[in-house]
Write a protein that holds these residues in place. Structure first.
Motif, mmCIF file in Angstrom:
data_model
loop_
_atom_site.group_PDB
_atom_site.id
_atom_site.type_symbol
_atom_site.label_atom_id
_atom_site.label_comp_id
_atom_site.label_asym_id
_atom_site.label_seq_id
_atom_site.Cartn_x
_atom_site.Cartn_y
_atom_site.Cartn_z
ATOM 1 N N LYS A 26 -1.821 -5.170 -2.170
ATOM 2 C CA LYS A 26 -0.764 -4.928 -1.180
ATOM 3 C C LYS A 26 -0.489 -3.431 -1.045
ATOM 4 C CE LYS A 26 2.790 -5.813 1.492
ATOM 5 N NZ LYS A 26 2.596 -6.199 2.876
ATOM 6 N N LEU A 27 -0.343 -2.748 -2.185
ATOM 7 C CA LEU A 27 -0.091 -1.318 -2.139
ATOM 8 C C LEU A 27 -1.254 -0.582 -1.477
ATOM 9 C CD1 LEU A 27 1.694 1.103 -2.781
ATOM 10 C CD2 LEU A 27 0.662 1.157 -5.068
ATOM 11 N N VAL A 31 -1.075 1.924 1.761
ATOM 12 C CA VAL A 31 -1.461 3.324 1.607
ATOM 13 C C VAL A 31 -2.749 3.619 2.386
ATOM 14 C CG1 VAL A 31 -2.103 5.105 -0.102
ATOM 15 C CG2 VAL A 31 -0.353 3.446 -0.656
ATOM 16 N N ASN A 32 -3.434 2.566 2.779
ATOM 17 C CA ASN A 32 -4.699 2.680 3.506
ATOM 18 C C ASN A 32 -5.822 3.237 2.634
ATOM 19 O OD1 ASN A 32 -6.227 2.177 5.790
ATOM 20 N ND2 ASN A 32 -5.983 4.258 6.555
ATOM 21 N N VAL A 33 -5.916 2.657 1.415
ATOM 22 C CA VAL A 33 -6.995 2.968 0.485
ATOM 23 C C VAL A 33 -7.520 1.646 -0.061
ATOM 24 C CG1 VAL A 33 -6.082 5.231 -0.174
ATOM 25 C CG2 VAL A 33 -5.421 3.225 -1.489
ATOM 26 N N THR A 34 -8.548 1.702 -0.879
ATOM 27 C CA THR A 34 -9.080 0.473 -1.471
ATOM 28 C C THR A 34 -8.252 0.080 -2.697
ATOM 29 O OG1 THR A 34 -10.596 1.607 -2.970
ATOM 30 C CG2 THR A 34 -11.424 1.088 -0.741
ATOM 31 N N PRO A 35 -8.261 -1.206 -3.045
ATOM 32 C CA PRO A 35 -7.593 -1.629 -4.276
ATOM 33 C C PRO A 35 -8.184 -0.931 -5.503
ATOM 34 C CG PRO A 35 -8.056 -3.530 -2.908
ATOM 35 C CD PRO A 35 -8.742 -2.359 -2.266
ATOM 36 N N SER A 44 -5.586 6.134 -14.851
ATOM 37 C CA SER A 44 -5.703 7.574 -15.095
ATOM 38 C C SER A 44 -7.137 8.073 -14.974
ATOM 39 C CB SER A 44 -5.141 7.941 -16.478
ATOM 40 O OG SER A 44 -3.850 7.456 -16.635
ATOM 41 N N LYS A 45 -7.922 7.427 -14.136
ATOM 42 C CA LYS A 45 -9.302 7.842 -13.927
ATOM 43 C C LYS A 45 -9.485 8.555 -12.586
ATOM 44 C CE LYS A 45 -11.060 4.227 -16.839
ATOM 45 N NZ LYS A 45 -12.244 4.274 -17.606
ATOM 46 N N ARG A 46 -8.419 8.614 -11.818
ATOM 47 C CA ARG A 46 -8.452 9.268 -10.504
ATOM 48 C C ARG A 46 -7.121 9.972 -10.297
ATOM 49 N NH1 ARG A 46 -11.958 8.132 -5.897
ATOM 50 N NH2 ARG A 46 -11.685 10.115 -4.843
ATOM 51 N N ILE A 47 -7.144 11.139 -9.701
ATOM 52 C CA ILE A 47 -5.933 11.901 -9.424
ATOM 53 C C ILE A 47 -5.686 11.864 -7.920
ATOM 54 C CG2 ILE A 47 -4.781 14.130 -9.598
ATOM 55 C CD1 ILE A 47 -6.843 14.817 -11.811
ATOM 56 N N PRO A 48 -4.543 11.319 -7.487
ATOM 57 C CA PRO A 48 -4.263 11.293 -6.050
ATOM 58 C C PRO A 48 -3.897 12.685 -5.534
ATOM 59 C CG PRO A 48 -2.396 10.429 -7.266
ATOM 60 C CD PRO A 48 -3.476 10.697 -8.273
ATOM 61 N N SER A 49 -4.209 12.946 -4.288
ATOM 62 C CA SER A 49 -3.789 14.204 -3.668
ATOM 63 C C SER A 49 -2.269 14.184 -3.516
ATOM 64 C CB SER A 49 -4.445 14.355 -2.296
ATOM 65 O OG SER A 49 -3.934 13.365 -1.408
ATOM 66 N N LEU A 50 -1.695 15.355 -3.301
ATOM 67 C CA LEU A 50 -0.245 15.412 -3.087
ATOM 68 C C LEU A 50 0.165 14.602 -1.872
ATOM 69 C CD1 LEU A 50 0.760 19.085 -3.887
ATOM 70 C CD2 LEU A 50 1.415 17.017 -5.099
ATOM 71 N N LYS A 51 -0.631 14.692 -0.822
ATOM 72 C CA LYS A 51 -0.337 13.928 0.393
ATOM 73 C C LYS A 51 -0.303 12.432 0.094
ATOM 74 C CE LYS A 51 -2.028 13.259 5.090
ATOM 75 N NZ LYS A 51 -3.049 13.632 6.075
ATOM 76 N N GLU A 58 6.698 7.108 -0.740
ATOM 77 C CA GLU A 58 7.385 6.631 0.464
ATOM 78 C C GLU A 58 7.304 5.103 0.559
ATOM 79 O OE1 GLU A 58 6.736 6.839 5.297
ATOM 80 O OE2 GLU A 58 5.777 8.348 4.043
ATOM 81 N N ILE A 59 6.140 4.566 0.314
ATOM 82 C CA ILE A 59 5.954 3.114 0.395
ATOM 83 C C ILE A 59 6.727 2.394 -0.708
ATOM 84 C CG2 ILE A 59 4.214 1.290 0.074
ATOM 85 C CD1 ILE A 59 2.325 3.243 1.662
#
Length: 70
Positions: A26-27, A31-35, A44-51, A58-59
């Motif tokens: 759902k998230l 967010v318009n990304v893959t699960p 903790s294997k991926r770091i999201p961008s600030l955007k 926000e979500i």
């Protein structure tokens, strides 16, 4: 960014996601990304961008700083 900061972000996203009763799927839709991407952030294997971090906050209807604090 330190490993502990990356881990904290993942843990907080998981915590607030569960408080909203959202699955990773759902998230990821909102967010318009893959699960898998959400899973990798929470593990903790991926770091999201600030955007993307702001979009997730926000979500989840929280202030972005809450994803960064213990």
């Amino acid at each position: 960014m330190t490993n502990s900061s990356i881990k904290l972000i993942g843990e907080n996203i998981r915590k607030y996601r569960k408080l909203k009763d959202y699955s990773q799927e759902k998230l990821s839709e909102l967010v318009n990304v893959t699960p898998d991407y959400i899973s990798l952030i929470e593990l903790s294997k991926r770091i999201p961008s600030l955007k993307r971090l702001y979009k997730i906050a926000e979500i989840l209807e929280i202030e972005p700083y809450k994803l960064l604090k213990p």
